[in-house]
Write a protein that holds these residues in place. Structure first.
Motif, PDB file in Angstrom:
ATOM      1  N   ILE A  52       9.741 -11.956  -9.435  1.00 38.05           N
ATOM      2  CA  ILE A  52       8.795 -10.934  -8.596  1.00 38.05           C
ATOM      3  C   ILE A  52       9.785  -9.720  -9.393  1.00 38.05           C
ATOM      4  O   ILE A  52      10.627  -9.277  -9.170  1.00 38.05           O
ATOM      5  CB  ILE A  52       9.049 -10.792  -7.394  1.00 38.05           C
ATOM      6  CG1 ILE A  52       8.523 -11.865  -6.492  1.00 38.05           C
ATOM      7  CG2 ILE A  52       8.465  -9.627  -6.611  1.00 38.05           C
ATOM      8  CD1 ILE A  52       8.610 -12.178  -5.149  1.00 38.05           C
ATOM      9  N   ILE A  79       9.413  -5.529  -9.107  1.00 39.60           N
ATOM     10  CA  ILE A  79       9.112  -4.281  -8.227  1.00 39.60           C
ATOM     11  C   ILE A  79       8.878  -3.078  -9.120  1.00 39.60           C
ATOM     12  O   ILE A  79      10.111  -2.905  -9.881  1.00 39.60           O
ATOM     13  CB  ILE A  79       9.869  -4.080  -7.070  1.00 39.60           C
ATOM     14  CG1 ILE A  79       9.853  -5.261  -6.020  1.00 39.60           C
ATOM     15  CG2 ILE A  79       9.171  -2.976  -6.103  1.00 39.60           C
ATOM     16  CD1 ILE A  79      11.023  -5.196  -5.002  1.00 39.60           C
ATOM     17  N   LEU A 102       0.419  -7.509  -7.208  1.00 39.14           N
ATOM     18  CA  LEU A 102       0.029  -7.015  -5.914  1.00 39.14           C
ATOM     19  C   LEU A 102       0.396  -5.661  -5.682  1.00 39.14           C
ATOM     20  O   LEU A 102       1.389  -5.072  -5.630  1.00 39.14           O
ATOM     21  CB  LEU A 102       1.039  -7.782  -4.838  1.00 39.14           C
ATOM     22  CG  LEU A 102       1.052  -7.681  -3.310  1.00 39.14           C
ATOM     23  CD1 LEU A 102      -0.333  -7.996  -2.963  1.00 39.14           C
ATOM     24  CD2 LEU A 102       2.068  -8.410  -2.420  1.00 39.14           C
ATOM     25  N   GLU A 103      -0.822  -4.996  -5.430  1.00 38.48           N
ATOM     26  CA  GLU A 103      -0.896  -3.457  -5.110  1.00 38.48           C
ATOM     27  C   GLU A 103      -0.667  -3.440  -3.755  1.00 38.48           C
ATOM     28  O   GLU A 103      -1.291  -4.034  -2.850  1.00 38.48           O
ATOM     29  CB  GLU A 103      -2.087  -3.043  -5.717  1.00 38.48           C
ATOM     30  CG  GLU A 103      -1.963  -3.052  -7.413  1.00 38.48           C
ATOM     31  CD  GLU A 103      -3.294  -2.318  -7.799  1.00 38.48           C
ATOM     32  OE1 GLU A 103      -4.418  -2.051  -7.314  1.00 38.48           O
ATOM     33  OE2 GLU A 103      -2.925  -1.776  -9.144  1.00 38.48           O
ATOM     34  N   ASN A 104      -0.378  -2.077  -3.423  1.00 43.73           N
ATOM     35  CA  ASN A 104      -0.446  -1.355  -1.963  1.00 43.73           C
ATOM     36  C   ASN A 104      -1.099  -0.137  -2.152  1.00 43.73           C
ATOM     37  O   ASN A 104      -0.281   0.809  -2.269  1.00 43.73           O
ATOM     38  CB  ASN A 104       1.177  -1.632  -1.432  1.00 43.73           C
ATOM     39  CG  ASN A 104       0.854  -1.032   0.115  1.00 43.73           C
ATOM     40  OD1 ASN A 104       1.751  -0.095   0.295  1.00 43.73           O
ATOM     41  ND2 ASN A 104      -0.127  -0.888   0.859  1.00 43.73           N
ATOM     42  N   ILE A 164       3.136  -2.370   2.662  1.00 40.97           N
ATOM     43  CA  ILE A 164       4.113  -3.671   2.345  1.00 40.97           C
ATOM     44  C   ILE A 164       5.600  -3.511   2.718  1.00 40.97           C
ATOM     45  O   ILE A 164       6.193  -4.434   2.887  1.00 40.97           O
ATOM     46  CB  ILE A 164       3.967  -4.171   1.041  1.00 40.97           C
ATOM     47  CG1 ILE A 164       4.588  -3.289  -0.040  1.00 40.97           C
ATOM     48  CG2 ILE A 164       2.430  -4.649   0.703  1.00 40.97           C
ATOM     49  CD1 ILE A 164       4.137  -3.869  -1.506  1.00 40.97           C
ATOM     50  N   PHE A 192       2.634  -9.037   4.033  1.00 39.16           N
ATOM     51  CA  PHE A 192       3.220  -8.915   2.908  1.00 39.16           C
ATOM     52  C   PHE A 192       3.986 -10.332   2.274  1.00 39.16           C
ATOM     53  O   PHE A 192       3.434 -10.993   1.228  1.00 39.16           O
ATOM     54  CB  PHE A 192       4.125  -8.034   2.807  1.00 39.16           C
ATOM     55  CG  PHE A 192       4.914  -7.789   1.354  1.00 39.16           C
ATOM     56  CD1 PHE A 192       4.271  -7.834  -0.101  1.00 39.16           C
ATOM     57  CD2 PHE A 192       6.255  -7.623   1.495  1.00 39.16           C
ATOM     58  CE1 PHE A 192       4.940  -7.790  -1.074  1.00 39.16           C
ATOM     59  CE2 PHE A 192       7.043  -7.531   0.133  1.00 39.16           C
ATOM     60  CZ  PHE A 192       6.289  -7.567  -1.110  1.00 39.16           C
ATOM     61  N   VAL A 246       2.850 -12.903  -0.591  1.00 37.54           N
ATOM     62  CA  VAL A 246       3.441 -13.185  -1.822  1.00 37.54           C
ATOM     63  C   VAL A 246       3.679 -14.835  -1.909  1.00 37.54           C
ATOM     64  O   VAL A 246       3.729 -15.474  -3.120  1.00 37.54           O
ATOM     65  CB  VAL A 246       5.172 -12.642  -1.654  1.00 37.54           C
ATOM     66  CG1 VAL A 246       6.011 -13.241  -2.776  1.00 37.54           C
ATOM     67  CG2 VAL A 246       5.050 -11.174  -1.805  1.00 37.54           C
ATOM     68  N   VAL A 249       4.877  -6.402  -8.029  1.00 38.20           N
ATOM     69  CA  VAL A 249       4.608  -5.535  -6.905  1.00 38.20           C
ATOM     70  C   VAL A 249       4.558  -4.079  -7.234  1.00 38.20           C
ATOM     71  O   VAL A 249       5.582  -3.625  -7.610  1.00 38.20           O
ATOM     72  CB  VAL A 249       5.486  -6.093  -5.843  1.00 38.20           C
ATOM     73  CG1 VAL A 249       5.373  -5.254  -4.652  1.00 38.20           C
ATOM     74  CG2 VAL A 249       5.665  -7.527  -5.624  1.00 38.20           C
ATOM     75  N   PRO A 256       4.543  -1.012  -4.920  1.00 35.73           N
ATOM     76  CA  PRO A 256       4.284  -0.361  -3.849  1.00 35.73           C
ATOM     77  C   PRO A 256       3.662   1.020  -3.777  1.00 35.73           C
ATOM     78  O   PRO A 256       3.364   1.604  -4.795  1.00 35.73           O
ATOM     79  CB  PRO A 256       5.912  -0.227  -3.356  1.00 35.73           C
ATOM     80  CG  PRO A 256       6.493  -1.023  -4.303  1.00 35.73           C
ATOM     81  CD  PRO A 256       5.758  -1.118  -5.614  1.00 35.73           C
ATOM     82  N   VAL A 276      11.229  -2.930   0.551  1.00 29.21           N
ATOM     83  CA  VAL A 276      10.350  -3.618  -0.145  1.00 29.21           C
ATOM     84  C   VAL A 276      11.451  -4.718  -0.564  1.00 29.21           C
ATOM     85  O   VAL A 276      11.105  -5.940  -0.521  1.00 29.21           O
ATOM     86  CB  VAL A 276       9.628  -3.128  -1.288  1.00 29.21           C
ATOM     87  CG1 VAL A 276       8.956  -4.055  -2.125  1.00 29.21           C
ATOM     88  CG2 VAL A 276       8.665  -1.940  -0.744  1.00 29.21           C
ATOM     89  N   ILE A 317      11.369  -8.877   0.439  1.00 33.93           N
ATOM     90  CA  ILE A 317      11.411 -10.025  -0.441  1.00 33.93           C
ATOM     91  C   ILE A 317      12.610 -10.949  -0.413  1.00 33.93           C
ATOM     92  O   ILE A 317      12.463 -12.143  -0.430  1.00 33.93           O
ATOM     93  CB  ILE A 317      11.201  -9.643  -2.072  1.00 33.93           C
ATOM     94  CG1 ILE A 317       9.916  -8.797  -2.019  1.00 33.93           C
ATOM     95  CG2 ILE A 317      11.231 -10.636  -3.061  1.00 33.93           C
ATOM     96  CD1 ILE A 317       9.766  -8.178  -3.569  1.00 33.93           C
TER      97      ILE A 317
END
Length: 320
Positions: free
Chosen positions: A3, A5, A32-34, A65, A73, A77, A91, A93, A102, A106
């Motif tokens: 992952i 970020i 993965l969008e927020n 998230i 969230f 994941v 990811v 954020p 965040v 995770i």
């Protein structure tokens, strides 16, 4: 699944950075969008003129998230890890999300199959000085917890301005790697190292050879393997259509495929080898799983079709 970020304040250029990263790298990504609002803007920008064959995008538009939807969230994941198991989950954020939170979320779901890479923060160098005082706590958090800080929107400024912001950022986080040169000018080796270091700074032994991570690799003689689980289809007829497409090369050069799945309430077993395939109806309930062997496999395209009736989180897939 590793992952990565990519944090940064609103308008810093996170989506543009990710587009360049996907273009420069060969690795398989899920994103993965927020979104801060309910409008889906960034995913459209992200897939515009990018290599859509290797991107899957999840949007979380009903909460942040890093705070109010911790459970959602974590579930998202874990769903991505179990349903698609991409090499890398990026990811992104919300621009008003605390990077430290965040990371904490995770860390709670890390295990042998999920690992956190060194986080990146994008800093808008052009607007930084005018916004820092107003959003000080947010900026400090995003800078403090980053392992790499990329300064954007300063390609037209002189060296003294770049030096000033670099000095300021080092005052907040003197352990981060800070890039003031525009990232588009960076060589492939710079992009590669973003995926080879975990959160604690340890060098990761990549599953692929490093030279395979980028396009134009010459080591394509070995067969690739793709394994997926928990897929589903709307009807048995759809499986037959997909197998016909596979024989025509629409999912890459697949030389062998076999597995079990449920389609339209039916339990099926399929087998493809060479130029022939078979589909059997089974009486007993099956555990959906399959394997595909070949070269130049279009992984995301296969997943799009085989997860047509999946019960997992809603996904927008972009494929060739």
């Amino acid at each position: 699944m590793k992952i990565l970020i990519i944090s940064g304040f609103l308008g810093a250029g996170k989506t543009t950075f990710i587009k360049e990263m996907v273009k420069r790298c060969k690795g398989e990504f899920a994103i993965l969008e927020n979104e801060y609002s309910s409008l889906d803007i960034d995913s459209a920008k992200l897939t515009d003129n990018s290599d859509k064959s290797k991107i899957n995008i999840w949007e979380m538009t009903e909460g942040c998230i890093c705070c109010s939807t911790k459970g959602d969230f974590a579930t998202s994941v874990l769903t991505i890890a179990n349903a698609l198991d991409p090499e890398y989950l990026v990811v992104e954020p919300s621009g008003v999300g605390m990077l430290g939170n965040v990371i904490d979320n995770i860390k709670q779901i890390e295990y042998e199959r999920i690992g956190l890479l060194a986080p990146i923060t994008i800093v808008d160098g052009y607007n930084f000085s005018s916004r820092f005082d107003e959003f000080k706590d947010l900026y400090i958090n995003q800078i403090k917890f980053a392992k790499t800080i990329v300064v954007s929107k300063m390609e037209n400024t002189d060296l003294s301005e770049k030096s000033d912001i670099e000095t300021f950022l080092k005052g907040i986080n003197d352990k981060a790697d800070i890039l003031v040169q525009h990232y588009k000018d960076m060589p492939d080796c710079w992009w590669q190292q973003l995926f080879l270091k975990d959160y604690d700074g340890n060098i990761i032994q990549s599953v692929k050879k490093s030279e395979d991570f980028f396009e134009n690799s010459d080591s394509a003689e070995d067969f690739e393997t793709l394994s997926i689980e928990n897929m589903g289809m709307l009807s048995p007829e759809k499986l037959i259509i997909i197998l016909e497409m596979m024989l025509r090369g629409e999912f890459g050069d697949i030389v062998r495929a076999k597995g079990f799945l449920q389609a339209g309430g039916q339990n099926l077993q399929f087998d493809l080898a060479g130029t022939k395939y078979s589909v059997l109806f089974l009486e007993n309930e099956v555990s959906s799983k399959s394997v595909f062997i070949g070269k130049n496999i279009l992984r995301q395209r296969i997943r799009k079709y085989f997860f047509e009736n999946s019960e997992y989180v809603k996904i927008r897939s972009y494929s060739k």
